[in-house]
Design an enzyme around this catalytic site. Structure first.
Site, PDB file in Angstrom:
ATOM      1  N   PHE A 583       0.806  -1.213   0.000  1.00 55.02           N
ATOM      2  CA  PHE A 583       0.000   0.000   0.000  1.00 55.02           C
ATOM      3  C   PHE A 583       0.844   1.270   0.000  1.00 55.02           C
ATOM      4  O   PHE A 583       0.401   2.328  -0.374  1.00 55.02           O
ATOM      5  CB  PHE A 583      -0.871  -0.001   1.245  1.00 55.02           C
ATOM      6  CG  PHE A 583      -0.066  -0.325   2.486  1.00 55.02           C
ATOM      7  CD1 PHE A 583       0.694   0.653   3.110  1.00 55.02           C
ATOM      8  CD2 PHE A 583      -0.042  -1.626   2.997  1.00 55.02           C
ATOM      9  CE1 PHE A 583       1.447   0.349   4.216  1.00 55.02           C
ATOM     10  CE2 PHE A 583       0.718  -1.915   4.097  1.00 55.02           C
ATOM     11  CZ  PHE A 583       1.467  -0.937   4.721  1.00 55.02           C
ATOM     12  N   VAL A 586       4.890   3.537   5.873  1.00 57.20           N
ATOM     13  CA  VAL A 586       4.407   4.134   7.114  1.00 57.20           C
ATOM     14  C   VAL A 586       5.570   4.820   7.826  1.00 57.20           C
ATOM     15  O   VAL A 586       6.625   4.214   8.032  1.00 57.20           O
ATOM     16  CB  VAL A 586       3.776   3.079   8.045  1.00 57.20           C
ATOM     17  CG1 VAL A 586       3.282   3.733   9.316  1.00 57.20           C
ATOM     18  CG2 VAL A 586       2.648   2.361   7.345  1.00 57.20           C
ATOM     19  N   ASP A 702      -9.524  -8.469   5.656  1.00 51.18           N
ATOM     20  CA  ASP A 702      -8.084  -8.728   5.591  1.00 51.18           C
ATOM     21  C   ASP A 702      -7.477  -8.825   6.989  1.00 51.18           C
ATOM     22  O   ASP A 702      -6.451  -8.222   7.279  1.00 51.18           O
ATOM     23  CB  ASP A 702      -7.409  -7.625   4.768  1.00 51.18           C
ATOM     24  CG  ASP A 702      -6.055  -8.093   4.219  1.00 51.18           C
ATOM     25  OD1 ASP A 702      -5.783  -9.314   4.271  1.00 51.18           O
ATOM     26  OD2 ASP A 702      -5.278  -7.237   3.761  1.00 51.18           O
TER      27      ASP A 702
END
Ligand SMILES: *[C@@H]1O[C@H](CO)[C@@H](O)[C@H](O)[C@H]1NC(C)=O
Ligand SMILES: *[C@@H]1O[C@H](CO)[C@@H](O)[C@H](O)[C@H]1NC(C)=O
Ligand SMILES: *[C@@H]1O[C@H](CO)[C@@H](O)[C@H](O)[C@H]1NC(C)=O
Length: 918
Positions: A583, A586, A702
């Site tokens: 994704f 972070v 998920d």
């Protein structure tokens, strides 16, 4: 000599004066002795008192001051009989009188006005002088409980006792009503203890108790025919309360919001006629130790209180009107909807009495007519209802007729009602409605005669409609003030709204993107709408308070500029990276106020990446709606060109996967079994919450250890809501594009794409298996037949002998642990059942896990308190919150704003800081 300062007196006068004074002192002193002498004759003084010598100041239980006046009489608990002489009033220096715990009789005498402590409980006195308290301005403590006084009223002369701190008069024959001078505006600035239980009181708790300093309010068990009645609304603002006993009365209406009552530990409301949903704020009270709610008509989901809170048997169905008898289990969506419809009507008693069970149609609820399992008619005519019409009526799409005629309903007819698809008739005639009439489709019969102000824009301020002529000019002045105040509020409100609309220029966009996920009737954010709560105490000042503005428009105030995020992450430097994934990356960061945050920077992939954008908006849509201590909180987000960033609370211990399977590589210690258990329970609670939200069901899709994050205290929160799907209203199963992670994906979902909450239950089962075995869901290093954890686990579980060999060798196995591991293994198997229907609900999982966790932490109420009130919500609270959130999008909703303010302290302070920093 003689020339000293003696004012106007000459020396001779001065000596005369002194002489006179000493004479008076000596004579009153003699008089004190005389009076004690009389007392000695009216009661059976035991020998042990040694009341013999000349000097009464040397007698036991008598205390004198320096001038030898009697200052205290302390003859409590001495088995005394007899009466008290009326001469006691002449002990003018008396400050303390104690005779509790004897069998003294007769009428109680007057005492000196200098009295400070007055303790006479547990005797047989049969008469209490009505004006006893007159002029007692030093009196601090009164304890007159348990005396068979003939009935008397609390006299208004009690107001003279301005120093009063304790007034305890339980079982003391008091009748009449509770006077309205115990509040902060009354004379008793320091009153903390007010006990009036077991008397003959009737009428309401006076509104003046609001904002009082009272900490202990005991008014339970009145013996009058009508008992204490009215609502408990006043408790809402008694923020000093520690203990409230209102049980055994005739109180009605809902339990008010108690969210500001940090010190409240003992709540006994049983045996009344309370209705409505138990407020989440009661369950969340940080210091709650005892709560009694049995024998009311409380509705909604039965509350689940924290571990360590003593609860009476309020689970006993039939004693309340809860929709189920399982604590924390949500009600059916229809029940929730009907309850939210009657909330602004104050949860009428008449309805609560017949509203039983979880199926309004099967149980023939008063006022509800069903047809083929759907509500077709709402008939609340002639019920004496007050309050307002809920816009949420609009969710009752099956309804064809709504009858609300002949009540005292106020407010407006919500526009939302015009959208009811099957509505044929709406009758609101003979109420006190005002404002614009919604435009209903032509074929809808809408009756509204008998509402004088309907059609007029603003309600006429009719302070003197029933009024007496004398006050009419005052009424006009008040009216003008009120109008000016309202105008001011509206202007300020509009200004704030405009300001925030500007600031959040993406908010509108976001709203559009998210409406797909939000039920339509909640989505239409009209302009500044001031909707007062149903309780008539609409708090105008709270609207003006500076904090309020921060909470309007949930999404807009969470918008954070890219500059700030660059600043706090050191321009997204390498050192700040916490983790990377498909994704994006972070980063960790720290705000100016020291709050640690995690910033997720989505992979920027240009314009084509519609999927990424939808995950981004999905995550925001979900996280601005759901809040739970076991779900990672979204603090804000940023949408700037191709940059998409999400800001979360920081979870310093990182992902569970690191601790569970990769602990060696990460240089960590393996997790102890009890830590695994409590993590499992945390996760289960978070997911239960997602699955149980009112009419909305969120499915995570998920769940896996890398999406479970741990705080410093090893409490776990579920994260990564990018794949979360909201089940379409009324559906529990639907089809989606396949997404998730192999090894955790339920077989039926992988095969058909059909999504139900049981998909998450399956994934959760896999996580439990990982916790038991310490191995990964898919492990390529193993022989072919053992790669898939679930298959292998099932095989080993069925064999009693092989099972112990699969338990993670780092778990220290004593007998107790083994039992616990076995239970969890069984649960894991159950969760991963092939047939989704055989898998348990998440609430069942929570019920299985929580006792296991409790074994390890027998009495540790702090477990749930670590995060404060903020996220400490059980399911019913969550439902309540959900409703509030939904109802408050872009509107000034007075009722919900208070929930916001307290429900989200952590988040809001951050977003406030951020928006100020811009
Ligand atoms: C409370 O009781 C009194 C009688 O003591 C009665 O007059 C009054 O109507 C009752 N009020 C309510 C709200 O029931
Ligand atoms: C509930 O109330 C009953 C009587 O009113 C009392 O005996 C009991 O101790 C209370 N329970 C709790 C947990 O406070
Ligand atoms: C009840 O409502 C559902 C969903 O709106 C609908 O499918 C069903 O046909 C309705 N039943 C009847 C008898 O109207």
């Amino acid at each position: 000599m003689g020339k000293h300062d003696l004012g106007g007196f000459g020396a001779p006068f001065f000596y005369d004066f002194l002489f006179l004074l000493s004479f008076l002192v000596i004579s009153t002193r003699c008089q004190d002795a005389e009076i004690i002498g009389i007392l000695k004759n009216t009661i059976n003084v035991p020998v042990s008192f040694e009341w013999t010598g000349q000097d009464i100041c040397k007698w036991k239980h008598i205390v004198c001051d320096v001038s030898k006046r009697v200052k205290a009489i302390q003859i409590g608990n001495q088995n005394l009989q007899g009466t008290l002489p009326k001469e006691l009033v002449m002990l003018t220096a008396l400050t303390r009188f104690e005779c509790q715990g004897n069998s003294l009789t007769g009428s109680f005498p007057y005492l000196s006005k200098s009295l400070q402590k007055f303790i006479i409980h547990d005797n047989n006195f049969n008469l209490f002088p009505q004006d006893f308290f007159k002029g007692m301005s030093s009196l601090q403590e009164v304890r007159i409980d348990d005396n068979p006084f003939s009935q008397w009223n609390i006299p208004s002369s009690l107001k003279d006792c301005v120093a009063l701190q304790i007034f305890s008069a339980q079982s003391a024959g008091i009748s009449g009503t509770i006077p309205d001078f115990f509040g902060r505006d009354g004379p008793f600035a320091g009153l903390v203890f007010l006990a009036l239980s077991d008397n003959f009181l009737e009428g309401p708790l006076p509104a003046s108790l609001s904002d009082s300093s009272i900490e202990n309010l005991l008014v339970n068990g009145q013996n009058s025919n009508s008992k204490l009645n009215g609502t408990l609304w006043v408790l809402r603002r008694m923020r000093s309360l520690k203990q409230i006993w209102a049980n055994g009365n005739a109180f009605t209406g809902p339990i008010p919001n108690l969210q500001q009552h940090d010190q409240l530990y003992d709540v006994n409301l049983r045996d009344n006629q309370l209705t409505g949903v138990v407020p989440p704020s009661l369950v969340a009270l940080p210091n709650l130790k005892f709560v009694n709610l049995t024998n009311n008509l409380l509705q909604g989901s039965p509350p689940r209180f924290k571990i360590g809170v003593g609860v009476d048997n309020n689970m006993d169905k039939g004693r309340n009107q809860y929709c189920t008898n399982v604590a924390g289990q949500p009600c059916s969506p229809l029940v929730n909807l009907l309850l939210s419809i009657v909330e602004p009507l104050g949860y009428p008693l008449k309805l609560a009495q017949s509203w039983q069970g979880n199926d309004p149609c099967a149980n023939r609820w008063t006022g509800i007519v069903c047809s083929g399992g759907n509500v077709s008619v709402i008939n609340f005519q002639n019920m004496g209802l007050s309050g307002t019409i809920c816009p949420c009526f609009a969710s009752l799409t099956s309804v064809t007729k709504i009858f609300l005629a002949n009540n005292d309903i106020t407010g407006t007819v919500p526009n939302e009602l015009a959208s009811l698809p099957n509505l044929q008739e709406l009758d609101v005639s003979n109420n006190h409605l005002y404002g614009k009439v919604p435009s209903f489709p032509k074929d809808v019969v809408f009756r509204y005669e008998g509402n004088p102000d309907i059609g007029k824009k603003v309600q006429q301020t009719q302070t003197s409609s029933k009024g007496n002529g004398n006050n009419s000019s005052i009424a006009v002045i008040i009216g003008v003030i009120v109008i000016v105040a309202i105008l001011l509020v509206v202007v300020v409100g509009v200004l704030l709204l405009v300001k925030f609309r500007r600031k959040g220029k993406y908010a509108g966009k976001l709203q559009n993107l998210t409406t797909a996920l939000v039920p339509p009737h909640y989505g239409d954010g009209n302009a500044a709408k001031i909707s007062g709560g149903g309780h008539g105490e609409g708090n105008v000042s709270s609207l003006l308070s500076p904090t309020h503005s921060v909470y309007q428009g949930e999404a807009s105030n969470m918008l954070i500029s890219i500059q700030i995020l660059r600043e706090v992450t050191n321009n997204f430097s390498e050192e700040n990276i916490l983790g990377k994934g498909g994704f994006g990356t972070v980063y960790k960061g720290e705000l100016h106020d020291g709050t640690k945050i995690a910033v997720k920077r989505m992979q920027s992939a240009g314009l084509v990446d519609q999927k990424g954008l939808s995950e981004f908006t999905a995550e925001i849509a979900v996280l601005t709606k759901v809040r739970h201590k076991n779900l990672v909180a979204l603090l804000g987000f940023c949408l700037d060109g191709n940059e998409r960033l999400l800001v979360y609370e920081c979870m310093p211990q990182g992902a569970l996967s690191k601790h569970l399977v990769d602990w060696k590589e990460a240089g960590l210690k393996p997790l102890e079994w009890k830590t695994r258990l409590s993590i499992a329970l945390d996760v289960a609670r978070g997911v239960e919450y997602l699955h149980g939200l009112a009419q909305q069901i969120f499915i995570h899709r998920d769940l896996k250890p890398s999406n479970i994050l741990l705080g410093d205290d090893m409490h776990a929160k579920v994260s990564d809501f990018g794949l979360v799907r909201l089940a379409p209203e009324g559906k529990t199963s639907f089809q989606t594009r396949l997404a998730g992670t192999f090894g955790y994906m339920a077989p039926e979902y992988a095969a058909t794409g059909r999504l139900t909450t049981k998909v998450d239950v399956y994934s959760f089962g896999v996580i439990l298996m990982e916790m038991v075995t310490g191995r990964k869901a898919l492990d390529d290093s193993l022989p072919e037949e053992n790669i898939h954890l679930v298959t292998w686990f099932r095989k080993m579980l069925t064999n009693k002998d092989s099972f112990p060999t699969i338990i993670d060798p780092t778990i220290k196995l004593d007998e107790e642990t083994l039992v616990s591991v076995n239970t969890v293994a069984g649960l894991a198997g159950h969760c991963c059942a092939r047939d989704p229907y055989q898998r348990p609900d998440m609430s069942h999982v929570v019920n299985v896990l929580s006792p296991l966790v409790q074994v390890w932490k027998p009495l540790e109420p702090t477990v749930d308190e670590i995060y404060g009130i903020d996220f400490d919500m059980s399911l019913p609270e969550a439902l309540q919150m959900w409703r509030h959130f939904e109802g408050s999008d872009n509107t000034f909703d007075l009722t919900s704003s208070s929930t916001h303010v307290n429900g989200n302290n952590a988040k809001s302070s951050v977003s406030a800081t951020l928006s100020h920093a811009q």
